[in-house]
Write a protein that holds these residues in place. Structure first.
Motif, short mmCIF file in Angstrom:
data_model
loop_
_atom_site.label_atom_id
_atom_site.label_comp_id
_atom_site.label_asym_id
_atom_site.label_seq_id
_atom_site.Cartn_x
_atom_site.Cartn_y
_atom_site.Cartn_z
N MET A 141 0.85 -1.15 0.00
CA MET A 141 0.00 0.00 0.00
C MET A 141 0.90 1.23 0.00
SD MET A 141 -2.89 0.79 2.71
CE MET A 141 -3.49 2.39 2.99
N THR A 142 0.72 2.09 -0.91
CA THR A 142 1.58 3.28 -1.02
C THR A 142 1.13 4.32 -0.03
OG1 THR A 142 0.21 4.20 -2.71
CG2 THR A 142 2.05 2.87 -3.44
N ASP A 143 2.09 4.99 0.51
CA ASP A 143 1.80 6.02 1.51
C ASP A 143 1.64 7.34 0.79
OD1 ASP A 143 1.29 6.29 4.09
OD2 ASP A 143 3.38 6.43 4.79
N GLN A 144 0.47 7.87 0.78
CA GLN A 144 0.26 9.16 0.11
C GLN A 144 0.50 10.26 1.14
OE1 GLN A 144 -3.68 9.06 -1.30
NE2 GLN A 144 -3.27 7.51 -2.88
N ARG A 145 1.46 11.03 0.86
CA ARG A 145 1.81 12.10 1.79
C ARG A 145 1.55 13.44 1.11
NH1 ARG A 145 7.37 9.87 4.43
NH2 ARG A 145 6.51 7.99 5.24
N ARG A 146 1.09 14.32 1.88
CA ARG A 146 0.92 15.68 1.38
C ARG A 146 1.51 16.66 2.39
NH1 ARG A 146 -5.52 16.52 2.02
NH2 ARG A 146 -5.63 15.89 4.21
N SER A 147 1.90 17.72 1.91
CA SER A 147 2.59 18.69 2.78
C SER A 147 1.57 19.52 3.50
CB SER A 147 3.50 19.61 1.95
OG SER A 147 2.73 20.30 1.01
N THR A 148 1.90 19.83 4.74
CA THR A 148 1.02 20.66 5.55
C THR A 148 1.66 22.02 5.71
OG1 THR A 148 2.06 19.92 7.59
CG2 THR A 148 0.16 18.67 6.80
N GLY A 149 0.97 22.89 6.37
CA GLY A 149 1.48 24.25 6.52
C GLY A 149 2.74 24.28 7.38
N ARG A 150 2.85 23.32 8.32
CA ARG A 150 3.99 23.30 9.20
C ARG A 150 5.15 22.51 8.64
NH1 ARG A 150 0.83 22.24 14.82
NH2 ARG A 150 -0.41 24.15 14.83
N GLY A 151 5.07 21.92 7.49
CA GLY A 151 6.16 21.18 6.87
C GLY A 151 6.14 19.71 7.22
N GLY A 152 5.18 19.27 8.02
CA GLY A 152 5.09 17.83 8.34
C GLY A 152 4.30 17.09 7.29
N THR A 153 4.42 15.80 7.27
CA THR A 153 3.67 14.99 6.31
C THR A 153 2.50 14.34 7.00
OG1 THR A 153 5.10 13.13 6.77
CG2 THR A 153 5.70 14.54 4.93
N ARG A 154 1.40 14.15 6.26
CA ARG A 154 0.22 13.51 6.83
C ARG A 154 -0.06 12.22 6.07
NH1 ARG A 154 -3.05 16.63 10.02
NH2 ARG A 154 -4.88 15.47 9.41
N ALA A 189 -3.87 -1.04 9.98
CA ALA A 189 -3.68 -0.66 8.58
C ALA A 189 -3.12 -1.81 7.78
CB ALA A 189 -2.76 0.57 8.52
N GLU A 190 -2.18 -2.55 8.35
CA GLU A 190 -1.61 -3.71 7.65
C GLU A 190 -2.67 -4.79 7.44
OE1 GLU A 190 1.68 -4.90 9.98
OE2 GLU A 190 2.92 -3.17 9.46
N ALA A 191 -3.54 -5.00 8.43
CA ALA A 191 -4.59 -6.00 8.30
C ALA A 191 -5.57 -5.62 7.21
CB ALA A 191 -5.33 -6.16 9.63
N ARG A 192 -5.92 -4.30 7.14
CA ARG A 192 -6.80 -3.85 6.06
C ARG A 192 -6.16 -4.05 4.70
NH1 ARG A 192 -8.10 0.33 9.78
NH2 ARG A 192 -6.51 1.70 8.86
N ALA A 193 -4.84 -3.80 4.65
CA ALA A 193 -4.14 -3.98 3.38
C ALA A 193 -4.10 -5.44 2.98
CB ALA A 193 -2.72 -3.41 3.50
N ALA A 194 -3.89 -6.35 3.94
CA ALA A 194 -3.87 -7.78 3.64
C ALA A 194 -5.25 -8.26 3.20
CB ALA A 194 -3.40 -8.57 4.87
N ALA A 195 -6.30 -7.77 3.82
CA ALA A 195 -7.66 -8.17 3.44
C ALA A 195 -7.98 -7.68 2.04
CB ALA A 195 -8.66 -7.62 4.44
N ALA A 196 -7.55 -6.49 1.70
CA ALA A 196 -7.80 -5.97 0.36
C ALA A 196 -7.04 -6.77 -0.68
CB ALA A 196 -7.41 -4.50 0.29
N ARG A 222 -7.14 -10.99 -4.92
CA ARG A 222 -6.76 -12.30 -5.47
C ARG A 222 -7.99 -13.15 -5.74
NH1 ARG A 222 -2.55 -12.04 -1.68
NH2 ARG A 222 -3.70 -13.38 -0.24
N LEU A 223 -8.99 -13.08 -4.86
CA LEU A 223 -10.21 -13.87 -5.06
C LEU A 223 -10.98 -13.41 -6.29
CD1 LEU A 223 -11.54 -14.31 -1.43
CD2 LEU A 223 -10.57 -16.05 -2.90
N THR A 224 -10.97 -12.13 -6.55
CA THR A 224 -11.69 -11.67 -7.74
C THR A 224 -10.98 -12.05 -9.01
OG1 THR A 224 -10.56 -9.54 -7.55
CG2 THR A 224 -12.74 -9.74 -6.53
N ARG A 225 -9.69 -12.32 -8.93
CA ARG A 225 -8.96 -12.71 -10.14
C ARG A 225 -9.10 -14.19 -10.48
NH1 ARG A 225 -3.27 -10.16 -8.87
NH2 ARG A 225 -3.93 -8.09 -8.26
N ILE A 226 -9.59 -15.02 -9.55
CA ILE A 226 -9.71 -16.47 -9.79
C ILE A 226 -10.82 -16.71 -10.81
CG2 ILE A 226 -10.32 -18.67 -8.76
CD1 ILE A 226 -9.04 -17.72 -6.20
#
Length: 199
Positions: free
Chosen positions: A1-14, A32-39, A44-48
């Motif tokens: 799962m790719t981490d989408q980061r965007r810049s905030t006003g304070r220079g931190g990433t969200r 988050a890892e469990a959600r990624a594994a379930a997805a 994979r099931l839809t590709r069978i």
């Protein structure tokens, strides 16, 4: 799962959850890892391809083997059961025959207690007569002994018969008188008191 980061006003990433990356708790990361594994599993099931022929797995082979062994053992047990049932039916038939024979012998034993039956058997088997009687022997044209046809009946057989009521015979004669048979249906008497008609 790719981490989408965007810049905030304070220079931190969200991150996608709205919290900063370093500030995430381990429980949130695991969720988050469990959600990624379930997805990924759902992807994979839809590709069978459901039309694809499944291959025979080891478990399926063991299952088929167990079912075959059960069928063979059940068939042999069923054959033994059917043979034993036939044997039991034969034994029951033999028991019924022997029980009937025992009843016949008991009846004959009871008949021997009847003095009339004993006298009849003594006359027929040994030719005995009572004192003062004269024995006559009936022979046919060839000189052979003529055996009487009459036999004494069993007392049990006589006792089982219920006598008819007198009004049944009377009513039958009334019905016959009211509706006599036609003349062509009546046949002339051939015997009168045991003597042959002169015709």
């Amino acid at each position: 799962m790719t981490d989408q980061r965007r810049s905030t006003g304070r220079g931190g990433t969200r991150g996608p959850s709205g919290r900063t990356g370093p500030g995430r708790t381990p429980a949130a990361r695991r969720a988050a890892e469990a959600r990624a594994a379930a997805a990924a599993a759902a992807d994979r099931l839809t590709r069978i391809d459901p039309r694809a022929n499944p291959k025979l797995t080891g478990r399926a082979a063991v299952l088929v083997l167990v079912v075959a062994v059960l069928v063979v053992s059940f068939a042999s047990s069923l054959k033994a059961y059917l043979q034993q049932r036939d044997h039991i039916d034969e034994l029951r038939a033999q028991i019924a025959q022997r029980t009937q024979r025992i009843d016949e012998l008991q009846t004959e034993k009871e008949r021997w207690k009847d003095p009339a039956f004993v006298e009849k058997e003594a006359r027929e088997r040994f030719g005995y007569v009572m004192p003062g009687e004269t024995a006559y022997v009936a022979l046919d044209a060839n000189g052979n002994l003529i055996k009487p046809k009459a036999e004494l009946t069993s007392p049990d057989a006589v006792g089982d018969k219920k006598p008819k009521a007198w009004w049944e015979d009377a009513w039958a004669s009334v019905q016959l008188a009211g509706d006599p048979p036609a003349l062509d249906q009546r046949e002339p008497a051939r015997k009168i008191n045991g003597l042959k008609d002169a015709q």
